[in-house]
Design an enzyme around this catalytic site. Sequence first.
Site, PDB file in Angstrom:
ATOM      1  N   GLY B  72     -26.874  38.127   2.510  1.00 28.35           N
ATOM      2  CA  GLY B  72     -27.229  38.204   1.125  1.00 28.35           C
ATOM      3  C   GLY B  72     -27.739  36.747   0.356  1.00 28.35           C
ATOM      4  O   GLY B  72     -28.625  36.958  -0.519  1.00 28.35           O
ATOM      5  N   THR B  73     -27.186  35.628   0.683  1.00 30.88           N
ATOM      6  CA  THR B  73     -27.620  34.681  -0.101  1.00 30.88           C
ATOM      7  C   THR B  73     -29.074  34.293   0.437  1.00 30.88           C
ATOM      8  O   THR B  73     -29.786  33.616  -0.575  1.00 30.88           O
ATOM      9  CB  THR B  73     -26.749  33.343   0.739  1.00 30.88           C
ATOM     10  N   GLN B 181     -22.433  43.226  -4.757  1.00 30.64           N
ATOM     11  CA  GLN B 181     -20.989  43.805  -5.054  1.00 30.64           C
ATOM     12  C   GLN B 181     -21.009  45.361  -5.229  1.00 30.64           C
ATOM     13  O   GLN B 181     -19.942  45.826  -5.076  1.00 30.64           O
ATOM     14  CB  GLN B 181     -20.198  43.079  -6.402  1.00 30.64           C
ATOM     15  N   SER B 198     -26.088  42.677   0.571  1.00 28.13           N
ATOM     16  CA  SER B 198     -25.549  41.999   1.750  1.00 28.13           C
ATOM     17  C   SER B 198     -24.896  42.771   2.531  1.00 28.13           C
ATOM     18  O   SER B 198     -23.822  43.613   2.089  1.00 28.13           O
ATOM     19  CB  SER B 198     -24.517  40.754   1.091  1.00 28.13           C
ATOM     20  N   HIS B 200     -22.577  43.116   5.024  1.00 27.45           N
ATOM     21  CA  HIS B 200     -21.206  42.764   5.271  1.00 27.45           C
ATOM     22  C   HIS B 200     -20.127  42.902   4.048  1.00 27.45           C
ATOM     23  O   HIS B 200     -19.034  43.393   4.276  1.00 27.45           O
ATOM     24  CB  HIS B 200     -20.994  41.502   5.973  1.00 27.45           C
ATOM     25  N   CYS B 324      -8.234  24.551  -7.560  1.00 23.19           N
ATOM     26  CA  CYS B 324      -7.542  23.921  -6.470  1.00 23.19           C
ATOM     27  C   CYS B 324      -7.745  24.779  -5.099  1.00 23.19           C
ATOM     28  O   CYS B 324      -7.490  24.229  -4.135  1.00 23.19           O
ATOM     29  CB  CYS B 324      -6.104  24.041  -6.633  1.00 23.19           C
TER      30      CYS B 324
END
Lengths: 81, 380
Positions: B72-73, B181, B198, B200, B324
């Site tokens: 997809g990227t 999405q 994408s 997957h 984080c």
Amino acid sequence: MTETTQPALTVDALGKKCPIPIIMLAEQINHVPLNAVVAVLADDPAAVTDVPAWCRLKSHRHVGSYELPEGGWAIHVRRNY
Amino acid sequence: MGLVAYFDAASTEPLHPQAREALLAAIDVGWADPARLYNQARRAHLLLEQARTEVAEALGARPDEVSFTSSGTQAVHLGVLGTLQGRRRVGRHLVTSAVEHSSVLHAAALHERDGGTAETVGVDLLGRVDPAVFTEAVARPDTALACLQTANHEVGTLQPVAEVAAACRRNGVPLLVDAAQTAGRMPVPAGWSVLTASAHKWGGPPGVGVLAVRKGTRFRSYLPEDERERKRVPGFENVPGIVAAAAALRAMTAEAAQERSRLSALVDKIRQTVPKVVPDVEVIGDPVERAPHIVTFSCLYVDGEALLTELDKAGFAVSSGSSCTASTLRPSHVLEAMGVLTHGNVRVSLPRGASAAEVDRFLAVLPELVRRIRQDAGVT
């Protein structure tokens, strides 16, 4: 003048990662009188978003965020209640 | 804890059983070079073109508009840069929302390094662009491309794609719609010039992305061209992966209407219950106009990484936009752009078949985990 009040208290959270700056702010905001300003010093970029978001959730006022010459920000919060 | 509830479908949906079956079969019969002229090659070619037709139909495209990429990227990178390249004579201005997937923003950054200009349109507290503001940005005469996602990958909020597409059409600006999405879960909104997705994320295997370019949209590959995939994507096609991706999309689309309302009801339950059982929580994103399977919330005074670790120990796979927990020191650009709490962030995204019992167990264990983390941090 109201927006440029000198902070009544400075919370030094430099070097601390979120959520610690927010925890320190929540602990100490009641140490200043109503309408006084607390300055949170922080260099975790998350604080720039999280302090104003905390103000919105807790109905305090985010006065402004100012870059510090040595890096990080001073984020000013006015105690509303 | 032997049982793990997998709640990270927005990162990747587990392989659909029909995709697995198709993948194994296609590895045996679809391995040859589809560009060659012998028997095995013709078989691979046939499988590839059948898959292309099926994917095109499911996404509302024509087969000759659809190219397959390696992710997809990559589809986004090639789609953004190839459309900008094709429109270079018109102008070099790119408009995106501030909450696009990082692949869009990274392509925009490369475009800027190449001397182009880019503008990111901000979002409201729910994570949605204002169509009027987006329209104004697109109206700039040198605008070469606009990009907007169907739904946000971190908070689920749907974007006003139809309205923005109409504005783009009025201004003669192509619109790239990133449907990563929602493809396979919701119908694709009309009006796109370039569409990316994408496999997957809809239960297909990794290694397959979709780049669809509408007839009439000027497009010129940013990469060295070869003869594959209508000169839009270089390299040997992953035929078995593409066949499996098409099988997964067919299966997901067939169940989508039913599964969508079932998962959406579970998301509603999480959205309504979490603030009741956990104090100082902000549930993020649009409660109604949203992807059916995604819900995000932030817990005040909680370290996101600590919460993810505790949830993992309790048997829940979820993700987080807190800084984080990311590879960078910055929190998620989506949460920043929305102006919502970035720490203590948890994204729950339900895969196909997620059960009500798993969601109930999540809602049962969450309050105690949050309470303990707060207590350890000295929050009273």
